[in-house]
Design a protein around this motif. Structure first.
Motif, short mmCIF file in Angstrom:
data_model
loop_
_atom_site.label_atom_id
_atom_site.label_comp_id
_atom_site.label_asym_id
_atom_site.label_seq_id
_atom_site.Cartn_x
_atom_site.Cartn_y
_atom_site.Cartn_z
N ARG A 172 1.07 -1.19 -0.13
CA ARG A 172 0.04 0.45 0.74
C ARG A 172 0.80 0.88 0.15
N ASN A 173 0.28 2.35 -0.53
CA ASN A 173 0.48 3.66 -0.65
C ASN A 173 2.25 3.64 -1.13
N VAL A 174 2.39 2.84 -2.00
CA VAL A 174 3.83 3.09 -2.95
C VAL A 174 3.98 4.10 -3.87
N PRO A 175 4.66 4.98 -3.86
CA PRO A 175 4.32 5.74 -5.08
C PRO A 175 4.11 5.45 -6.75
N ASP A 176 2.84 6.33 -7.11
CA ASP A 176 2.27 6.27 -8.13
C ASP A 176 2.80 6.60 -9.85
N GLN A 177 4.30 5.87 -10.20
CA GLN A 177 4.53 6.77 -11.22
C GLN A 177 5.58 5.53 -11.35
N PRO A 178 5.93 5.68 -12.95
CA PRO A 178 6.84 4.78 -14.00
C PRO A 178 8.15 4.17 -12.90
N GLY A 192 -5.29 4.40 -8.59
CA GLY A 192 -4.08 5.23 -7.79
C GLY A 192 -5.04 6.29 -7.14
N ALA A 193 -4.36 7.11 -5.49
CA ALA A 193 -5.03 8.30 -5.37
C ALA A 193 -4.37 9.01 -4.48
N ALA A 210 -0.34 4.39 -5.10
CA ALA A 210 -1.22 3.20 -5.53
C ALA A 210 -1.09 1.67 -4.30
N ASP A 211 -1.72 1.50 -4.88
CA ASP A 211 -1.59 -0.41 -3.25
C ASP A 211 -1.81 -1.87 -4.73
N ILE A 212 -1.02 -2.38 -4.39
CA ILE A 212 -0.83 -3.33 -5.36
C ILE A 212 -0.56 -5.19 -4.87
N SER A 213 -1.28 -5.47 -5.48
CA SER A 213 -1.82 -7.09 -4.37
C SER A 213 -1.62 -8.15 -5.53
N PHE A 214 -0.62 -9.22 -4.36
CA PHE A 214 -0.56 -9.91 -5.80
C PHE A 214 -0.49 -11.51 -4.86
N THR A 215 -0.68 -12.46 -5.35
CA THR A 215 -0.68 -13.88 -4.50
C THR A 215 1.01 -15.10 -4.96
#
Length: 598
Positions: free
Chosen positions: A271-277, A302-303, A307-312
């Motif tokens: 959660r809350n990682v920079p929403d950027q390239p 993102g907001a 951004a938030d990223i989930s994965f398994t």
């Protein structure tokens, strides 16, 4: 003269009597006028015994050397093929047993997980022409330095389908301890039904999702080289057809063919990682460097610049994966990492999804009626996968199996045998076969596409309760809006984020519909038609874990931010800003130029 490849798994050659039964089956096919190649696995639990011995002699806790593990494990198949040849001789027929190296299976040097580079057919063809049944060790080959290598999990299936492809076999029969491919795991759902037929695409999804009958790499071969695969029960000495895995689905009158459960998933959320390239590339390249296979990837909109990223990941890799992600997040300049090993993935698969609407919301409603909460969603054109709490996983599987009436045969069933008979495994020339098989296990990308016609609706901070997804997509369906890509990701405590794409002409209608639900579901709605969807499709995407990393690296180098991610076994979708669509397409085509089919 027809050529048949028959593969017998460990349970089918577990003792002397089963070996003789398999030998009789091969002799019967040979006496019917066919040339026969048998691919045989190690007997029963033999491989497990050898692994246990290796661990015992390495008493200090160090992992055994990978090269020596290949040397050890390859003996299991050598025992089986020698005994099989003896049984065939005893029954009055001719047979020759061969190791992977004696056949001419060349691999790379990745011990314990080698990939086939080429297969020589000269020796096998001569032995077959001389009237022999050829018995080949599955699971193994040799590298350029003549070291014995093994192909990893599912290697005997891979060997069999690869041999069928290179020999131009008329049939590839996989003998196992089940009657065929079922609509789901019959050990979990008593109503599961054996299918007469399933498509390569459907089986590729189901094999990777835990169907268990065959390994996904062998299905990749079947699709790439148009090999129809017959799955049969080795204990039933009849011509019972089992299940054919080929170009066609079982029916065209229903959207879902099967359901699958993956039990050993673990979920990581950043959660809350920079929403950027570069954010996605930084995270997933760190996992690739640790050889952690990533399955289900979900990135939502993102907001506030984050951004938030989930994965398994496989549950056994969770500790290593968390360490890699925490290191990557620190380098990115911030973010929070959480994980949950108490999850499972339930999926539905079917070619009919590509042409029939309303499939996803039926799945979501079936789960809601069982009070089963969905924590993540990802979709493709023939698959919908959801994460649920592990204690409810069997209830979830049964609910979706029941919803799509998978226990009942389809009304319009394809005729057994006809598509296979009309689709022999032939390539235009022997030279073409050899050329295509030189790098036969390399990743093949069928297409890289840009879709600028979609718009996105995003719901953030929605109350996370069972039935939310069902309510949203039922409301959208009532308005006649066709939903394409769906992503649900893990939000803050008690909340979730849900996004989906629709045709641009339907954006206003979809936005209005969802906004009317806000009073009941909570959260905020935002929408835009300024997006583009970039899709990479191919065979081998799941087993080549660097595909996502290569995509994210290419987009990062082009200065393109990834706004959403959704994955499948055969494709990766990303959403980018509309103005960056053409540049993203060019970057991806350049990144995959070496494996992109013309």
């Amino acid at each position: 003269m027809s050529l048949i490849v028959q593969k017998f798994g460990g349970t089918s050659v577990a003792d002397a009597e089963k070996i003789r039964t398999a030998a009789r089956r091969a002799i019967r096919a040979h006496q019917a006028g066919n040339q026969v190649v048998m691919v045989v696995s190690a007997m029963g639990k033999n491989t497990d015994i050898l692994v246990d011995l290796a661990n015992q002699v390495c008493a200090g806790g160090a992992e055994p050397a990978a090269r020596e593990m290949d040397m050890l494990l390859s003996t299991g198949e050598q025992v089986s093929v020698a005994l099989m040849a003896m049984a065939i001789h005893d029954l009055g027929a001719k047979a020759v047993s061969l190791t992977g190296g004696q056949i001419g299976i060349r691999t790379d040097s990745s011990h314990t997980k080698a990939r086939i580079r080429s297969i020589s057919t000269e020796r096998m063809k001569k032995l077959l022409d001389d009237g022999n049944i050829v018995i080949a060790c599955g699971f193994q080959g040799i590298d350029d330095d003549w070291n014995i290598t093994t192909l990893g999990r599912g290697g005997s299936d891979t060997s069999a389908v690869a041999l069928a492809a290179v020999l131009g076999a008329d049939q590839c029969e996989i003998y196992t301890d089940v009657d065929g491919v079922f609509t789901t795991d019959p050990r979990l759902v008593a109503e599961a039904r054996k299918m007469d037929r399933v498509s390569h695409d459907e089986m590729l999804e189901l094999a990777s999702l835990g169907a268990g009958v065959m390994h996904s790499r062998s299905i990749e071969f079947g699709k790439k080289f148009n090999v129809p695969i017959h799955v049969k029960n080795s204990a039933v000495f009849t011509d019972e057809p089992g299940t054919v895995i080929g170009p066609d689905s079982e029916s065209v009158d229903r959207p879902v063919s099967g359901a699958a459960l993956t039990k050993d998933e673990a979920r990581i959320t950043v959660r809350n990682v920079p929403d950027q390239p570069g954010t996605s590339f930084g995270i997933f390249s760190s996992l690739a460097a640790k050889n952690v296979a990533v399955d289900m990837i979900v990135q939502n909109v993102g907001a506030g610049g984050t951004a938030d990223i989930s994965f398994t990941v496989p549950e056994g890799d969770l500790k290593r994966a968390v360490a890699a992600v925490e290191s990557a997040v620190a380098e990115l300049g911030g973010g929070d990492v959480s994980h949950d090993s108490n999850v499972a993935k339930v999926s539905i698969v079917g070619l009919g999804m590509a042409t029939q609407s309303g499939v996803a919301d039926r799945m979501f409603r079936a789960l809601a009626e069982e009070s089963i909460n969905i924590t993540a969603i990802t979709t493709s054109d023939i698959k919908v996968s959801v994460l649920v709490e592990r204690p409810r996983m069997t209830d979830a599987l049964r609910a979706v199996h029941r919803e799509f009436e998978l226990d009942r045969p389809p009304h319009e069933r394809s005729t057994f045998g006809e598509p296979v008979a009309n689709s022999p495994v032939r390539v235009h020339s022997a030279v073409d076969v050899v050329d295509r098989l030189q790098q036969m296990e390399e990743l093949t990308i069928h297409g890289i596409e840009l879709d600028p016609s979609q718009a996105r609706v995003a719901l953030t901070n929605v109350t996370d309760t069972p039935g939310i997804a069902a309510e949203v997509f039922e409301a959208v369906a009532r308005e006649g809006v066709l939903v394409d890509m769906i992503v649900q990701s893990v939000g803050e405590e008690g909340h979730t984020n849900l996004s989906f794409t629709v045709p641009q002409d339907d954006l206003a209608k979809a936005t209005t519909t969802v906004t009317e639900l806000i009073d009941r579901v909570g959260g905020e709605v935002n929408s835009t038609n300024k997006i583009a969807i970039l899709t990479v499709t191919g065979v081998g995407i799941r087993s080549h874990t660097g595909v996502g990393t290569r995509m994210f690296q290419a987009l990062n180098a082009a200065g393109i931010n990834v706004e959403m991610i959704s994955t499948s076994e055969v494709r990766v979708n990303v959403v980018v800003d509309a103005e960056k669509g053409d540049a993203g397409l060019a970057a991806l085509k350049q990144a995959f130029a070496d494996v992109l089919e013309s």
